[in-house]
Scaffold this motif. Sequence first.
Motif, short mmCIF file in Angstrom:
data_model
loop_
_atom_site.label_atom_id
_atom_site.label_comp_id
_atom_site.label_asym_id
_atom_site.label_seq_id
_atom_site.Cartn_x
_atom_site.Cartn_y
_atom_site.Cartn_z
N TRP A 127 0.80 -1.22 0.00
CA TRP A 127 0.00 0.00 0.00
C TRP A 127 0.83 1.27 0.00
O TRP A 127 0.32 2.34 -0.26
CB TRP A 127 -0.95 0.01 1.21
N ARG A 132 9.14 5.79 1.12
CA ARG A 132 8.41 5.92 2.37
C ARG A 132 7.95 4.55 2.86
O ARG A 132 8.10 4.21 4.03
CB ARG A 132 7.22 6.86 2.19
N ARG A 135 10.87 2.58 4.16
CA ARG A 135 11.28 2.94 5.52
C ARG A 135 10.31 2.37 6.55
O ARG A 135 10.72 1.82 7.57
CB ARG A 135 11.36 4.45 5.65
N ALA A 136 9.01 2.53 6.27
CA ALA A 136 8.00 1.99 7.19
C ALA A 136 8.20 0.49 7.36
O ALA A 136 8.21 -0.03 8.48
CB ALA A 136 6.60 2.30 6.66
N LEU B 141 4.31 4.46 17.72
CA LEU B 141 5.31 4.11 16.70
C LEU B 141 4.63 3.80 15.37
O LEU B 141 4.97 4.38 14.33
CB LEU B 141 6.13 2.89 17.16
N PHE B 142 3.63 2.91 15.40
CA PHE B 142 2.99 2.52 14.14
C PHE B 142 2.08 3.62 13.62
O PHE B 142 1.96 3.79 12.40
CB PHE B 142 2.22 1.21 14.32
N LEU B 145 4.17 5.83 11.73
CA LEU B 145 4.69 5.14 10.54
C LEU B 145 3.71 5.21 9.37
O LEU B 145 4.11 5.32 8.22
CB LEU B 145 4.92 3.68 10.93
N ILE B 146 2.42 5.10 9.67
CA ILE B 146 1.45 4.94 8.58
C ILE B 146 0.58 6.16 8.42
O ILE B 146 -0.42 6.12 7.73
CB ILE B 146 0.56 3.71 8.81
N GLN B 148 0.89 8.66 6.68
CA GLN B 148 0.74 9.11 5.29
C GLN B 148 0.11 8.04 4.41
O GLN B 148 -0.15 8.29 3.24
CB GLN B 148 2.12 9.45 4.71
N ALA B 149 -0.06 6.82 4.96
CA ALA B 149 -0.52 5.72 4.11
C ALA B 149 -2.02 5.81 3.87
O ALA B 149 -2.76 6.38 4.67
CB ALA B 149 -0.17 4.39 4.74
N ARG B 150 -2.42 5.24 2.73
CA ARG B 150 -3.86 5.10 2.53
C ARG B 150 -4.38 4.08 3.53
O ARG B 150 -3.61 3.25 4.02
CB ARG B 150 -4.12 4.57 1.11
N LEU B 151 -5.66 4.10 3.83
CA LEU B 151 -6.29 3.07 4.66
C LEU B 151 -5.65 2.94 6.04
O LEU B 151 -5.57 1.86 6.59
CB LEU B 151 -6.20 1.71 3.97
N LEU B 155 -5.09 -0.12 8.78
CA LEU B 155 -3.74 -0.66 8.94
C LEU B 155 -3.29 -0.70 10.39
O LEU B 155 -2.62 -1.64 10.81
CB LEU B 155 -2.75 0.20 8.16
N LEU B 159 -1.31 -3.83 12.32
CA LEU B 159 0.10 -3.82 12.68
C LEU B 159 0.29 -3.85 14.19
O LEU B 159 1.19 -4.50 14.72
CB LEU B 159 0.77 -2.56 12.14
N VAL B 212 10.97 7.47 11.07
CA VAL B 212 9.52 7.49 10.87
C VAL B 212 9.07 8.87 10.40
O VAL B 212 8.21 9.01 9.54
CB VAL B 212 8.82 7.11 12.19
#
Lengths: 218, 215
Positions: A127, A132, A135-136, B141-142, B145-146, B148-151, B155, B159, B212
């Motif tokens: 995804w 980026r 790194r994640a 932390l997670f 990490l996410i 900027q991620a979609r969904l 997620l 995780l 991160v």
Amino acid sequence: MRLLLVAATLLMLVGITWALLAAPTEVFQGLPQRIMYLHVPAVITAYSALLVVFAASALYLWTRQARWDRLAHGAAELAVLFITATLATGAIWGRPVWGTWWSWDARLTTTLILWFIYVGYLIVRAWAPGSRGARAAAVIGIVGVLDIPLIHWSAIVLRTLHPQPTVFRPEGPALPASMLPPLGINLAAFLLLFAALLLLRVRQERTLARLVERLEGA
Amino acid sequence: MRTIRLLVAKDLRLEWRTREITTTVGLLALLLVIVLAAVRPEPAAAASAMWVTYAFAATLGFTRAFALERDHLTGLRLAAADGGVVFLGKALVNWVLLAAVQAASLPAFGALFTEAALARAGALAAPLVLGGVGLAVVGTLFGGLIVQARLREALLPLLMLPVALPVLIAATSATAALLDGAPLRAVGGQLQLLVAFDILFVTASWLLFEFVLEE
């Protein structure tokens, strides 16, 4: 890589034939015990793959070279594959011997949770492409391995049913000597197969990266 | 130290003025208590119901903590603070919010499951705090990490929950024993595990958070 694949295939043929035909039948468990010749190599290969993920992820964060990221990615895919094989063969063995497909034993719990963590790793990769995502994923790859002793410890809080290690013990192997050669051959075959597939995946990803680079340059 | 205090004060003030997270997460927690109690109102189910509630509330709340920052990540990055400090500030805010949910829902558990939840609140503080810190650390932390991620809403639990499983197992087992009337000494093993988890993950996240936050 071809050489590795051929060697892995040959060794596996020898190992499996030996395990099925020549190795002695265990007195208490009977025939189902022979799945050990696949189960133990699979789990050792899976944990080796996780160590590769850990080391390659750390190297990637440190050096920022894409090749370490490709190595971590390939190893994580194979880790999930071999963990799946471990869980499947374990369940198939557990049904006749323990009378149950699954138990909340420390080793089983740890392996199952690792499966979830590294499937999560692959989902993040899918995804979040690019640096980026890389790194994640590297952070998850490192954290997942750090978590192994804690998951194991927490699962000991629950009861342990799994057979104790019979090969890698400080006192030396407890397994009869006649069972060791097929186990060793299969372990070598699994590790070679892992190396061959890892090399293949890393090469594929490298070719893909080069292709994308060319297309963007053109 | 001062930077951490400023970061925490900023987030808590923002939360105090909007009460977005507290309202949604608080209501979700209350709802979960009621649903779980309606299904199985026995005292034996209390400990697992408590940690299921906290875990769900945490995953919902922690996604918000960074969503708030999504457009301002550059600001956080430019602030003369290194990743470790930003991590500690965010984790502290997340823990305060989770602790508020834990404290506020305790009477509900007392009323619907077992009165021991209130009578033994003093002893229960140990697993609640240590486990809460573990969830907050992994979630921060997670979450970072996410962000900027979609969904990312989907997620984060995927995780966070497997990695935080040792926390949930140890904390649930300690909580169950304490509700059963065991002394604090009897759950030393579980508390040790929680402390070890907290130390390991605070250190690892503190070191890794630099990567991160990077663009």
